[in-house]
Write a protein that holds these residues in place. Structure first.
Motif, PDB file in Angstrom:
ATOM      1  N   LYS A  43       0.780  -1.237   0.000  1.00 49.51           N
ATOM      2  CA  LYS A  43       0.000   0.000   0.000  1.00 49.51           C
ATOM      3  C   LYS A  43       0.811   1.286   0.000  1.00 49.51           C
ATOM      4  O   LYS A  43       0.282   2.339  -0.353  1.00 49.51           O
ATOM      5  N   TYR A  74      -3.652  -8.661  -4.231  1.00 52.01           N
ATOM      6  CA  TYR A  74      -3.932  -8.124  -2.900  1.00 52.01           C
ATOM      7  C   TYR A  74      -3.413  -9.089  -1.832  1.00 52.01           C
ATOM      8  O   TYR A  74      -3.576 -10.302  -1.935  1.00 52.01           O
ATOM      9  N   GLN A  99      -4.158  -3.612  -5.082  1.00 55.05           N
ATOM     10  CA  GLN A  99      -5.456  -3.315  -4.462  1.00 55.05           C
ATOM     11  C   GLN A  99      -6.564  -4.259  -4.937  1.00 55.05           C
ATOM     12  O   GLN A  99      -7.675  -4.244  -4.398  1.00 55.05           O
ATOM     13  N   TRP A 105       0.939  -0.533  -7.471  1.00 57.65           N
ATOM     14  CA  TRP A 105      -0.002  -0.193  -6.395  1.00 57.65           C
ATOM     15  C   TRP A 105      -1.425  -0.575  -6.797  1.00 57.65           C
ATOM     16  O   TRP A 105      -2.162  -1.165  -5.997  1.00 57.65           O
TER      17      TRP A 105
END
Length: 209
Positions: A21, A97, A88, A84
């Motif tokens: 994250k 993720y 997610q 990034w």
């Protein structure tokens, strides 16, 4: 072709995503020298098919790597924003993720080039135009770097061929056993099995036992 085996691992400083994250600048390989082993692996692209199977396979063995004092680092030529975004998205929807180890952006392709895993050929033609044959992305390279920053094992696969994470752990065990005992590890050696003395007499003892 020159090999990096037994040579100093090329250092790099680049943007990366940490803990799935946090985008950070100036992530560097050198920060681990003297304190951790590093398993550095390259993969071709975000949002692909074989790559997430490997990325998750390394994550699933995180406890095994941590117990051996090994830092996992992944690298591709995508941007840190792409990393990034992929991080997610849940696994069942094609994302990665839950992956916590650093994923480095090699957008300038210099890291991949320095480690000898950059695909394609490129030339500057008579019109001073840069021309490439194929995509300029990273092959599936894997490098085991010891605490002194020396590359002790490397493996480079073509795009369709996924890696074996258990084999990477076996190589870590072999290196750490050699460092501790001074004995060498024969073919298919696994932790807890018989090793060999690094001498002619040790070789004879091994095969006569």
């Amino acid at each position: 072709m020159n090999t990096l085996i037994a040579k100093k691992a090329p250092n790099f400083t680049a943007n990366a995503v940490l803990n799935g994250k946090d985008i950070v600048p100036n992530f560097t390989l050198a920060q681990f020298k003297g304190s951790k082993y590093v398993l550095l692996f390259f993969y071709p692209k975000d949002f692909t098919f074989v790559c997430p199977t490997e990325i998750y396979a390394f994550q699933e063995k995180m406890n095994d790597f941590e117990s051996r004092n090994v830092q996992i680092i992944a690298v591709s030529t995508d941007t840190e924003q792409s990393h990034w975004a992929w991080l997610q998205i849940p696994k069942e929807k094609g994302g990665i993720y839950g992956v916590t180890y650093p994923i480095v952006s090699d957008i300038n392709k210099t890291i991949s080039h320095n480690y000898g895993v950059l695909s394609a050929n490129w030339i500057c033609n008579n019109n001073e135009e840069l021309k490439a044959t194929g995509e300029i992305i990273a092959y599936r390279g894997l490098f085991l770097i010891d605490k002194n920053g020396i590359i002790r094992h490397l493996l480079i696969n073509d795009f369709p061929l996924g890696r074996n994470v258990d084999e990477a752990i076996r190589m870590i065990d072999a290196l750490q056993y050699y460092e501790k005992s001074g004995e060498v590890c024969p073919a298919n050696w696994k932790k807890g099995e018989k090793s060999m003395e690094a001498s002619h007499s040790g070789l004879l003892d091994y095969f006569s036992s």
